[in-house]
Write an enzyme that holds these catalytic residues in place. Sequence first.
Site, PDB file in Angstrom:
ATOM      1  N   ASP A  14       0.816  -1.227   0.000  1.00 36.10           N
ATOM      2  CA  ASP A  14       0.000   0.000   0.000  1.00 36.10           C
ATOM      3  C   ASP A  14       0.845   1.270   0.000  1.00 36.10           C
ATOM      4  OD1 ASP A  14      -2.384  -1.671   0.371  1.00 36.10           O
ATOM      5  OD2 ASP A  14      -1.723  -1.867   2.445  1.00 36.10           O
ATOM      6  N   GLY A  41      -3.835  -4.305  -4.843  1.00 38.34           N
ATOM      7  CA  GLY A  41      -4.628  -3.180  -5.329  1.00 38.34           C
ATOM      8  C   GLY A  41      -3.726  -2.008  -5.661  1.00 38.34           C
ATOM      9  N   HIS A  42      -3.657  -1.639  -6.938  1.00 37.93           N
ATOM     10  CA  HIS A  42      -2.837  -0.509  -7.360  1.00 37.93           C
ATOM     11  C   HIS A  42      -3.770   0.602  -7.840  1.00 37.93           C
ATOM     12  CE1 HIS A  42       0.862  -3.308  -8.090  1.00 37.93           C
ATOM     13  NE2 HIS A  42       0.513  -3.200  -6.847  1.00 37.93           N
TER      14      HIS A  42
END
Length: 429
Positions: A14, A41-42
């Site tokens: 993150d 998650g980008h």
Amino acid sequence: MAKNLVILGSQWGDEGKGKLVDLLTEEVAAVVRFQGGHNAGHTLVINGEKTILQLLPSGIMHAHVKCYIGNGVVLSPEALLKEITMLEQKGIPARERLRISEACPLVLPFHVALDTARENALGEHKIGTTKRGIGPAYEDKVARRALRLSDLLDEARCAEKLRVLIDYYNFQLQEYYQVESIDYETTLRACQHYAEQLRPLVADVTEELMAYRAAGKNVLFEGAQGAMLDVDHGTYPFVTSSNTTAGNAATGSGIGPLYLDAVLGITKTYMTRVGSGPFPTELFDTVGQHMAKRGNEFGSVTGRPRRCGWFDAVAMRRVMQVNSLSALCVTKLDVLDGLEEVKICVAYKRNGKLTSTPPLDTDDYKNCEAVYETLPGWQTNTFGITQYEDLPINAQRYLQRMQEIVGIPIDIISTGPDRVQTIILRKVF
């Protein structure tokens, strides 16, 4: 000289890797994802519009770039096709830009079911997985029973291997965890659909990457999660199921390690962690709440709140060693705006003695207390600043001290989520 550049997170994930890959993609011919799955998650913000990617490399937004999913990725065909459809609805021809290694192991419904059943059974002792089947898929790979993308393309072989796998998983689901089984026929039909959709995207990733190098073109290797979640070098067992460190850029893409020219580590100006596991600098006070609120610290994939704390230079030193970091990109400087003082963890007090080395045994973190160096904060807003000299002097001093303590240069400073909200101190290409 052209470079093969590895970009990876230097904390527990993150850190803002997606934005940096997207930014640097302007200067490359290809972007390669080399590990993880759709548990990553980008988040990209381009001209104010947010796009969250999980499997597709962050360079997919650029028309001039070819994107690759390497063999080190565990591939959920369902998740990938949803992501492709999402981009196509935005007018982005993702299929034209994407190629996938046929050696990718697949993530299928029985992996998700087992992952969920395990976490639920562990209760308060759960690891904190995303329950997306990533761990069981990597287990299949290591156990040499995985259904790979190449198997999907051979209908008869796929049907045979799938029946064996479903029997194996259903026995565990029904007999041990006492939850519902997975239907074979439904899964087989889904696999046949996936094969039809993905067949045109299969490529020999290694061969194509070597062609870029021979032509003198730049390539980015994009990691997922963060170095401190590495299954070997992280806070085991509170880690992900793959090697998130730089060495896996070679293994997970098929390009030799001597062809990797530099490693850029992405780090926040503070620390965050999702899920369980040790966190020596974690804050439970109003400062931690300030970080969580200003940084919008919620998982882009799961929505889970992130734990927040001061920057940990002890952990960063180990990350530098394991990854041979060339330089740092520091993100979310603006989150520290308004604090009267800011701190950096410079050592641990372990059983009454100071140490600059993190423990290898995760249980030993219980005996570690963070030792801080305190610096004055700044009240001026740093959000969106694009010139280093425009930063408040105390923000500059904080960054300079970070650089001195960890011992490698800061090349890039991110001052906001949009690609233009960036200070470039040294070009990486």
